[in-house]
Write a protein that holds these residues in place. Sequence first.
Motif, mmCIF file in Angstrom:
data_model
loop_
_atom_site.group_PDB
_atom_site.id
_atom_site.type_symbol
_atom_site.label_atom_id
_atom_site.label_comp_id
_atom_site.label_asym_id
_atom_site.label_seq_id
_atom_site.Cartn_x
_atom_site.Cartn_y
_atom_site.Cartn_z
ATOM 1 N N LEU A 19 17.849 -8.666 2.663
ATOM 2 C CA LEU A 19 16.834 -8.920 3.690
ATOM 3 C C LEU A 19 16.236 -7.622 4.205
ATOM 4 C CD1 LEU A 19 18.582 -11.718 5.776
ATOM 5 C CD2 LEU A 19 16.740 -11.986 4.117
ATOM 6 N N ASN A 20 14.928 -7.602 4.352
ATOM 7 C CA ASN A 20 14.226 -6.457 4.921
ATOM 8 C C ASN A 20 14.275 -6.565 6.450
ATOM 9 O OD1 ASN A 20 12.549 -4.339 5.539
ATOM 10 N ND2 ASN A 20 10.666 -5.420 4.979
ATOM 11 N N LEU A 21 15.051 -5.694 7.099
ATOM 12 C CA LEU A 21 15.272 -5.801 8.541
ATOM 13 C C LEU A 21 14.397 -4.871 9.376
ATOM 14 C CD1 LEU A 21 19.183 -5.959 8.652
ATOM 15 C CD2 LEU A 21 17.560 -7.853 8.561
ATOM 16 N N GLY A 22 13.902 -3.779 8.779
ATOM 17 C CA GLY A 22 13.283 -2.739 9.589
ATOM 18 C C GLY A 22 11.791 -2.841 9.765
ATOM 19 N N GLY A 40 6.996 3.132 2.848
ATOM 20 C CA GLY A 40 7.664 2.560 4.009
ATOM 21 C C GLY A 40 9.171 2.799 3.975
ATOM 22 N N SER A 41 9.741 2.945 5.149
ATOM 23 C CA SER A 41 11.190 3.098 5.300
ATOM 24 C C SER A 41 11.714 1.930 6.118
ATOM 25 C CB SER A 41 11.528 4.423 5.995
ATOM 26 O OG SER A 41 11.101 5.521 5.223
ATOM 27 N N THR A 42 12.883 1.431 5.750
ATOM 28 C CA THR A 42 13.408 0.248 6.410
ATOM 29 C C THR A 42 14.930 0.231 6.297
ATOM 30 O OG1 THR A 42 13.228 -2.160 6.543
ATOM 31 C CG2 THR A 42 13.231 -1.188 4.342
ATOM 32 N N LEU A 60 6.302 -13.299 -10.915
ATOM 33 C CA LEU A 60 6.438 -11.839 -10.890
ATOM 34 C C LEU A 60 6.854 -11.308 -12.261
ATOM 35 C CD1 LEU A 60 8.272 -11.172 -7.491
ATOM 36 C CD2 LEU A 60 5.865 -10.768 -8.045
ATOM 37 N N VAL A 61 6.324 -10.130 -12.593
ATOM 38 C CA VAL A 61 6.706 -9.436 -13.824
ATOM 39 C C VAL A 61 6.996 -7.982 -13.480
ATOM 40 C CG1 VAL A 61 5.365 -10.954 -15.330
ATOM 41 C CG2 VAL A 61 4.302 -8.892 -14.385
ATOM 42 N N ARG A 62 7.669 -7.315 -14.380
ATOM 43 C CA ARG A 62 8.006 -5.914 -14.152
ATOM 44 C C ARG A 62 6.738 -5.089 -13.973
ATOM 45 N NH1 ARG A 62 11.794 -2.011 -18.036
ATOM 46 N NH2 ARG A 62 11.801 -0.226 -16.609
ATOM 47 N N GLY A 63 6.748 -4.231 -12.971
ATOM 48 C CA GLY A 63 5.604 -3.380 -12.691
ATOM 49 C C GLY A 63 4.732 -3.877 -11.558
ATOM 50 N N ASP A 64 4.894 -5.140 -11.147
ATOM 51 C CA ASP A 64 4.108 -5.662 -10.018
ATOM 52 C C ASP A 64 4.438 -4.899 -8.739
ATOM 53 O OD1 ASP A 64 2.757 -7.523 -11.469
ATOM 54 O OD2 ASP A 64 4.020 -9.225 -10.918
ATOM 55 N N ARG A 65 3.422 -4.738 -7.890
ATOM 56 C CA ARG A 65 3.597 -4.106 -6.583
ATOM 57 C C ARG A 65 3.545 -5.211 -5.530
ATOM 58 N NH1 ARG A 65 1.749 1.504 -6.613
ATOM 59 N NH2 ARG A 65 0.740 1.167 -4.586
ATOM 60 N N VAL A 66 4.619 -5.303 -4.745
ATOM 61 C CA VAL A 66 4.780 -6.425 -3.820
ATOM 62 C C VAL A 66 4.986 -5.894 -2.417
ATOM 63 C CG1 VAL A 66 6.234 -8.403 -3.216
ATOM 64 C CG2 VAL A 66 5.753 -7.880 -5.612
ATOM 65 N N ARG A 67 4.279 -6.486 -1.458
ATOM 66 C CA ARG A 67 4.488 -6.164 -0.046
ATOM 67 C C ARG A 67 5.536 -7.119 0.535
ATOM 68 N NH1 ARG A 67 -1.619 -5.039 2.360
ATOM 69 N NH2 ARG A 67 -2.207 -3.411 0.826
ATOM 70 N N VAL A 68 6.517 -6.555 1.211
ATOM 71 C CA VAL A 68 7.615 -7.359 1.768
ATOM 72 C C VAL A 68 7.582 -7.233 3.291
ATOM 73 C CG1 VAL A 68 10.091 -7.814 1.742
ATOM 74 C CG2 VAL A 68 8.963 -6.857 -0.292
ATOM 75 N N PRO A 69 7.179 -8.269 4.008
ATOM 76 C CA PRO A 69 7.148 -8.188 5.474
ATOM 77 C C PRO A 69 8.555 -8.064 6.055
ATOM 78 C CG PRO A 69 5.869 -10.054 4.651
ATOM 79 C CD PRO A 69 6.690 -9.553 3.517
ATOM 80 N N ARG A 70 8.623 -7.632 7.277
ATOM 81 C CA ARG A 70 9.896 -7.551 7.979
ATOM 82 C C ARG A 70 10.479 -8.964 8.151
ATOM 83 N NH1 ARG A 70 10.844 -5.446 14.243
ATOM 84 N NH2 ARG A 70 13.097 -5.791 14.274
#
Length: 736
Positions: free
Chosen positions: A326-329, A297-299, A274-284
């Motif tokens: 941790l992404n909980l939502g 998204g809101s979480t 990963l580098v600065r500026g990357d767009r990353v999807r984070v699953p629940r």
Amino acid sequence: MSAAAHRALDDELEFERFTRWVGEGDRPRLAESSLRIGGMHCAACAGNIEDALHAVEGVLDAQVSPAAQCATVRWDPHRTRPSALVDAVEKLGYAATPDTGAAARALRLKESRQALWRLFVAGFCAMQVMMLAAPSYLGHAGDLAPDLKQLLDWGSWLLTLPVMAFSAGPFFGNAWRALRQRRIDMDVPVALGLAVAFVASSGAAFDPGGPFGSAVYFDSLTMFVSFLLGGRYLELRARHAALRSLEGAIGRLPQTVLRETASGGIEPVSTLRLVRGDRVRVPRGEAFAADGVLLAGSTQADESLLNGEAAPQPKAPGDAVIAGSLNLGAPVLMRVERVGADTRYEAIVALMRHAQTQRPSATRSADRWAAPFLWAVLLLAAGAAAAWSFVEPGRAVWVAVSVLIVTCPCALSLAAPSAWLAGASAIARRGVLLRRVDAIEDLAAMRTLFLDKTGTLTEAGEGEAQMSSLDPSFAEAELWARAATLAAWSSHPLAQALAQRESGTSFCWSRLHEVAGQGVGGDDEAGVSWLLGKGPTGQSDADANETWLMRQGQPVARFSIAERVREGAADAIRALQQDGVRLVLVSGDVPRRVRRLAEALGLDDWHAQASPEDKLALIEAAQAHGERVAMLGDGINDAPVLAQADVSLAMGAGAEIARQHADGVLLSNRLGDVAQARRVAAKTLRIVRQNLAWAALYNAACVPLALFGWLPPWAAGLGMAASSLGVVLNSLRLSR
């Protein structure tokens, strides 16, 4: 570890997982790697490993903690590689793996299984040996024929072989390594006692009329090994439990992430890519792999491991997220802002690793006395054997064995490290992460606490900053944009509040610099100097929290920023005062605002318009009067006093340089946790004293019993195992 695995460790991308880089500016760039060590049982083992690591070319420093079972090694990447560090440890007969979450868990599981198997074999064989020895104990004199007794003794000898060869293997291995290094550790008297008892019993079993007589003690021997292994197994489980929370932090980041491509697709990549500026999807349910900002998204995020806040924190687009939380939502999309060592998570993990390998001065002092003490034990056992050879020659060997076993200072060696480790873990759960374990003692003994104002006792309040333009030749939008972009380069709380304003315009600054107590400045595209910070003398409003924007030394705008007392500050101050701590407020702010805050919080001792030099002088003056001084601050101007204080804490949201100079970090930013941490530190010292007193009392009571022949070897082994387990369990009371 296989040769291929060793080579993989030298891949720079791979060893980033357990290595951080230190050194900046003109100093050479050095690597600091963390390794998990398996097979250690005492402080002498740690000394052997440290010596082996120091012998590796390119290693500048190595610290090994026997309580935490880990090592921190600082090395020159131009002169050595990580595989050489692992090789040096493994050549001594210990296990070494990178300190990543998966490797540490695998090593812990392997060590636990091996210890359980050794205990099972020793316990099973001891029961069978006891069954064969029962006729000798239960029958009357003459009931058991000599040839039948010898047959039973041969059976006991055969059953003792697996115990000596497998179960007692670690004792002999550690003792042999120590002797090869011309050292003596706590396994030396144990191994010597086992060897003497086995040889003497073997001689009695195969030659009843020989010099060893006809009495065999295979039952005592196998029972002793069982008791000792049982105590060490329970101690191992207790130590693993104490380290579990810290190891969980080190392994919390995901190894791969889902990164968006330029075409809008998704590709799985290593977190290290990963580098600065990357767009990353984070699953629940996944952890955020980097510091960044939510884009969609809101979480809710669980940040308890990083800041001590138990309640999940709501996150909406535009909010910052922290690596390791941790992404909980719900699934979200984030933009990466900081990766690797720049993240707050990695800074916390570095503090954890540093604290785990620190050995307090009391422990280092005990290590220096370990070798003379053990030599005294050997001389005492030899003297006891010599004395009993005149009184009752048949018991001389067994008295010597009992003395060797009962005087083994396992409990004494565990008394302080087990308590320090449990205390540091308990304090960390209360939101305070210590950089050095010695700080526990200083924290408990502090009598004066110096407090910074802005960012420590106060924080930016609700509502937007207000601007007063002082130069009509500049548009207000430009002034806002220049102030916000300059403020983004400062960690001062008021600057951070200003930097949150969306300006929609960015400026390119050169020659950026920040002066403690003055502000942050830089040159614009035309080479004109600007400064955001302290205003001109005589023009400040004593009733407002303000920062000034100046061009070429002339003010062009003034920003008033709301400020409020940090939640819980008043309760924390009262709790500390009730504990007998003198509190002193020191601030660079104007007297009127400092006095108003001091009166609101019930502080009688306060100092305003204090420069970093003034704060340092106040600390030194208090120390000159014999006071144990603590400091709590957050800014770059607090770094000198944080370094000078006997114990210092930096706010988790403060400047990086403040956190680096402090002995600990208040991750939660809750002042009440300082009072809680001090109470835990005081309890830790009480438990250390209890452990030392128990270990000394145990030796004082049992050594005379062994010398007079009233303590058989199996009872000595049971007592030693019980005493070691007792101090560990007493230390674990801190975890409640």
